[in-house]
Each structure stands twice: as structure tokens, then as C-alpha cells.
Design a protein around this motif. Structure first.
Motif, mmCIF file in Angstrom:
data_model
loop_
_atom_site.group_PDB
_atom_site.id
_atom_site.type_symbol
_atom_site.label_atom_id
_atom_site.label_comp_id
_atom_site.label_asym_id
_atom_site.label_seq_id
_atom_site.Cartn_x
_atom_site.Cartn_y
_atom_site.Cartn_z
ATOM 1 N N GLY A 170 -12.384 47.412 -21.418
ATOM 2 C CA GLY A 170 -13.395 48.465 -21.352
ATOM 3 C C GLY A 170 -13.161 49.499 -20.265
ATOM 4 O O GLY A 170 -14.001 50.361 -20.045
ATOM 5 N N THR A 171 -12.028 49.417 -19.584
ATOM 6 C CA THR A 171 -11.722 50.393 -18.535
ATOM 7 C C THR A 171 -10.536 51.256 -18.964
ATOM 8 O O THR A 171 -9.856 50.957 -19.959
ATOM 9 N N ALA A 172 -10.255 52.283 -18.195
ATOM 10 C CA ALA A 172 -9.110 53.152 -18.480
ATOM 11 C C ALA A 172 -7.793 52.391 -18.344
ATOM 12 O O ALA A 172 -6.784 52.776 -18.931
ATOM 13 N N ALA A 173 -7.795 51.305 -17.587
ATOM 14 C CA ALA A 173 -6.576 50.527 -17.357
ATOM 15 C C ALA A 173 -6.319 49.489 -18.458
ATOM 16 O O ALA A 173 -5.331 48.764 -18.411
ATOM 17 N N GLU A 174 -7.194 49.419 -19.444
ATOM 18 C CA GLU A 174 -7.074 48.412 -20.514
ATOM 19 C C GLU A 174 -5.762 48.570 -21.277
ATOM 20 O O GLU A 174 -5.355 49.670 -21.625
ATOM 21 N N THR A 175 -5.112 47.426 -21.526
ATOM 22 C CA THR A 175 -3.866 47.400 -22.303
ATOM 23 C C THR A 175 -4.060 46.468 -23.497
ATOM 24 O O THR A 175 -5.021 45.694 -23.530
ATOM 25 N N PRO A 176 -3.147 46.502 -24.451
ATOM 26 C CA PRO A 176 -3.238 45.547 -25.567
ATOM 27 C C PRO A 176 -3.236 44.088 -25.087
ATOM 28 O O PRO A 176 -3.882 43.236 -25.679
ATOM 29 N N ARG A 177 -2.529 43.851 -24.011
ATOM 30 C CA ARG A 177 -2.492 42.494 -23.457
ATOM 31 C C ARG A 177 -3.884 42.065 -22.955
ATOM 32 O O ARG A 177 -4.290 40.919 -23.114
ATOM 33 N N ASP A 178 -4.614 42.996 -22.349
ATOM 34 C CA ASP A 178 -5.983 42.710 -21.901
ATOM 35 C C ASP A 178 -6.863 42.378 -23.095
ATOM 36 O O ASP A 178 -7.627 41.415 -23.065
ATOM 37 N N LEU A 179 -6.763 43.193 -24.139
ATOM 38 C CA LEU A 179 -7.571 42.962 -25.337
ATOM 39 C C LEU A 179 -7.246 41.634 -26.001
ATOM 40 O O LEU A 179 -8.113 41.014 -26.624
ATOM 41 N N ALA A 180 -6.021 41.178 -25.856
ATOM 42 C CA ALA A 180 -5.615 39.907 -26.464
ATOM 43 C C ALA A 180 -6.396 38.731 -25.892
ATOM 44 O O ALA A 180 -6.545 37.703 -26.557
ATOM 45 N N THR A 181 -6.923 38.872 -24.670
ATOM 46 C CA THR A 181 -7.705 37.767 -24.107
ATOM 47 C C THR A 181 -8.968 37.515 -24.934
ATOM 48 O O THR A 181 -9.498 36.409 -24.915
#
Length: 142
Positions: free
Chosen positions: A62-73
Motif C-alpha cells: 500500500g505504499t509507493a515502495a510496494e513491489t510484486p514481492r511485497d504483494l506476494a506476502t
């Protein structure tokens, strides 16, 4: 002396061990409680708190730093994060039994189950505080 059945929330929300953390996040984003029961075939397997969820998710969601890897969690399964074999009480247990478990086990909720480990409700320390507060107001001098 009050029994747990008189204090517990009788309609706990439950999820499956194979649900994703996305499902749990959606629940917690839309309600005011902090625990879901993990149930399979009507039997309690575990508990998942909002704190467990936050620990398992990337802080960048939910932040500007979000990556696909973050979403994978968010795709992790509930069974990977839940507390297994939580301490439980049966509905006829007394309030002091619950207070003892809260103080000795370091838990913030106690699933209430029948003799076959089927969920009947859930008790939080807030339920006890709320009851004590109501009792105190009824007995306070006017």
C-alpha cells in the motif's frame, strides 16, 4: 460467579487454514475485532490475530515502495501464520479460569470450544473488562 458462556462473543468469525492472508486482511480491514478462528470441518485448528497478520505481511504493502514481492506476502496461507493448538476453555468455565489463562499464557483471546473442540465462541480480555465495567457501574453508589 459468571461463566464464560455469559461473556463470550457467540459468533466468532472463522477462516480455513487454506485461505490466503488476503482474505484475513479484508476481514480485519472491515471489522473492529482482532482475532479469527481457524476452523476445518467444524474443528478448531488455530487462531490468527491482526498482530500475526501484520508480522507476516510486508510493511511496504500500500505504499509507493510496494513491489510484486511485497504483494506476494498476501498469498501466504493462514496455516503458515496461525497459532496452532491455542489454549481454550469450555463454555461452563468461570471468569477466573479465563483471567488465569490471560495472565499465564500471554494470550489476548481464548476460543471457547465444546468437548469435541468445535468452536462455540471467543473470549477476549476486552469482554472481561467490559463486564467488570458494567458490574461496577451497577454497584456504584449514587
Amino acid at each position: 460467579m459468571l461463566s464464560i458462556a455469559q461473556l463470550m462473543s457467540t459468533k466468532p468469525v472463522s477462516v480455513s487454514p487454506d485461505d490466503t492472508l488476503t482474505v484475513v486482511k479484508q476481514i480485519f480491514d472491515n471489522v473492529k475485532f482482532h482475532h479469527v478462528l481457524v476452523v476445518e470441518k467444524g474443528i478448531l485448528l488455530g487462531v490468527l490475530s491482526d498482530r500475526d497478520l501484520f508480522k507476516a505481511l510486508s510493511p511496504h504493502i500500500g505504499t509507493a515502495a510496494e513491489t510484486p514481492r511485497d504483494l506476494a506476502t498476501l498469498n501466504k496461507k493462514v496455516h503458515q501464520v496461525m497459532l496452532r493448538k491455542p489454549v481454550t476453555l469450555q463454555p461452563q468455565a468461570k471468569i477466573m479460569d479465563a483471567i488465569h489463562l490471560f495472565n499465564t499464557e500471554g494470550v489476548s483471546c481464548i476460543p471457547v470450544v465444546d468437548s469435541q473442540n468445535r468452536p462455540q465462541g471467543i473470549l477476549s480480555w476486552r469482554d472481561i473488562i467490559r463486564t467488570l465495567d458494567r458490574t461496577d457501574k451497577r454497584t456504584a453508589p449514587t
